[in-house]
Enzyme design. Structure first.
Site, PDB file in Angstrom:
ATOM      1  CE  LYS A  13      -2.423   0.148   3.883  1.00 55.43           C
ATOM      2  NZ  LYS A  13      -2.027  -1.272   4.492  1.00 55.43           N
ATOM      3  NE  ARG A  88      -4.567  -1.110  10.056  1.00 60.79           N
ATOM      4  CZ  ARG A  88      -3.402  -0.161   9.821  1.00 60.79           C
ATOM      5  NH1 ARG A  88      -3.471   0.901   9.125  1.00 60.79           N
ATOM      6  NH2 ARG A  88      -2.509  -0.645  10.220  1.00 60.79           N
ATOM      7  NE  ARG A 123       6.945  -2.623   5.960  1.00 62.85           N
ATOM      8  CZ  ARG A 123       5.450  -2.466   6.093  1.00 62.85           C
ATOM      9  NH1 ARG A 123       4.613  -2.172   5.049  1.00 62.85           N
ATOM     10  NH2 ARG A 123       4.672  -2.548   7.406  1.00 62.85           N
ATOM     11  NE  ARG A 156       6.142  -0.058  10.293  1.00 66.88           N
ATOM     12  CZ  ARG A 156       5.072   0.072   9.574  1.00 66.88           C
ATOM     13  NH1 ARG A 156       5.172   0.782   8.563  1.00 66.88           N
ATOM     14  NH2 ARG A 156       4.058  -0.563   9.750  1.00 66.88           N
ATOM     15  NE  ARG A 167       1.003  -4.079  11.839  1.00 62.45           N
ATOM     16  CZ  ARG A 167       1.913  -3.746  10.878  1.00 62.45           C
ATOM     17  NH1 ARG A 167       3.080  -4.245  10.686  1.00 62.45           N
ATOM     18  NH2 ARG A 167       1.491  -2.649  10.110  1.00 62.45           N
TER      19      ARG A 167
END
Ligand code: AMP
Length: 217
Positions: A13, A88, A123, A156, A167
């Site tokens: 995204k 969300r 990531r 992160r 998540r």
């Protein structure tokens, strides 16, 4: 041009949002980036949300809606915006509808969980700008540093494996219902287009698919 981008964490995204926003000259509104900025700056909001974010849980709907309400009233949103990571939950979607915001597109980037887990472990993020890279699929020009500023990239806390699983679970339970919600609205309201794009392939291939969708409609 008012777009909502929906997709699980790690669906790409953020990367695609940057592209769409440049293309249409609209601001990218990422609640995740806004919250991370608050944590970094040590504001009262940041202090409140840090442990929630680190654990992979969701911040309260009220708080998020307040953040969005203020943000979309700013001058740069006059010609539209892209919402990345918001709404969300259905409560957030209802809250957005109550603000009287007319939407043009809801775009889902659809990726399997197994692929997500593989992606998130690689990531890397530039904390200053929110620019997102992947060590394999979208590497920076020089290892470990941001292309534009040369500053260090980070991993992160919420990209750790246990947190990723948590998540994803929350995504299926709370965010996925938005797909039905918006596709049903789009069926009745011709001004809203709902499209789901398979988020597999290279970043450029996915960008091309999204571009085609936005050009065609
Ligand atoms: P993201 O970068 O969008 O994955 O967001 C990182 C974290 O910020 C999430 O795991 C949540 O803790 C929090 N967050 C971001 N956006 C929202 C939202 N719309 N509602 C609730 N929590 C959010």
């Amino acid at each position: 041009m008012r777009i909502i981008l929906v997709g699980s964490p790690g669906s790409g995204k953020g990367t695609q949002a940057q592209y769409i926003c440049q293309q249409y000259n609209i601001p990218q509104i990422s609640t995740g980036d806004m919250l991370r900025a608050a944590v970094k700056a040590g504001t009262p909001l940041g202090l409140k949300v840090k442990s929630i974010m680190d654990s992979g849980a969701l911040v309260s709907d009220d708080l998020i809606l307040e953040l969005i309400r203020e943000r979309i009233q700013q001058q740069d949103c006059i010609n539209g915006f892209l919402l990345d990571g918001f709404p969300r939950t259905l409560t957030q979607a209802y809250g957005l509808a109550e603000m009287g915001i007319r939407l043009d597109y809801v775009l889902e980037i659809d990726v399997d969980d197994a692929e997500i887990i593989q992606r998130l472990s690689g990531r890397r993020v530039h904390p200053g700008s929110g620019r997102v890279y992947h060590i394999e699929f979208n590497p920076p020009k020089k290892d470990g540093v941001d292309d534009e500023t040369g500053e260090l990239l980070i991993q992160r806390d919420d990209d750790q494996i246990d947190v990723i699983k948590q998540r994803l679970e929350l995504y299926h339970q709370l965010t996925k219902p938005l797909i039905n919600y918006y596709s049903e609205i789009a069926d009745k309201d011709p001004s809203l287009t709902f499209v789901s794009v398979k988020g597999v392939g290279s970043v450029d291939q996915i960008t091309a698919k999204i571009q085609k969708v936005l050009d065609d409609v």
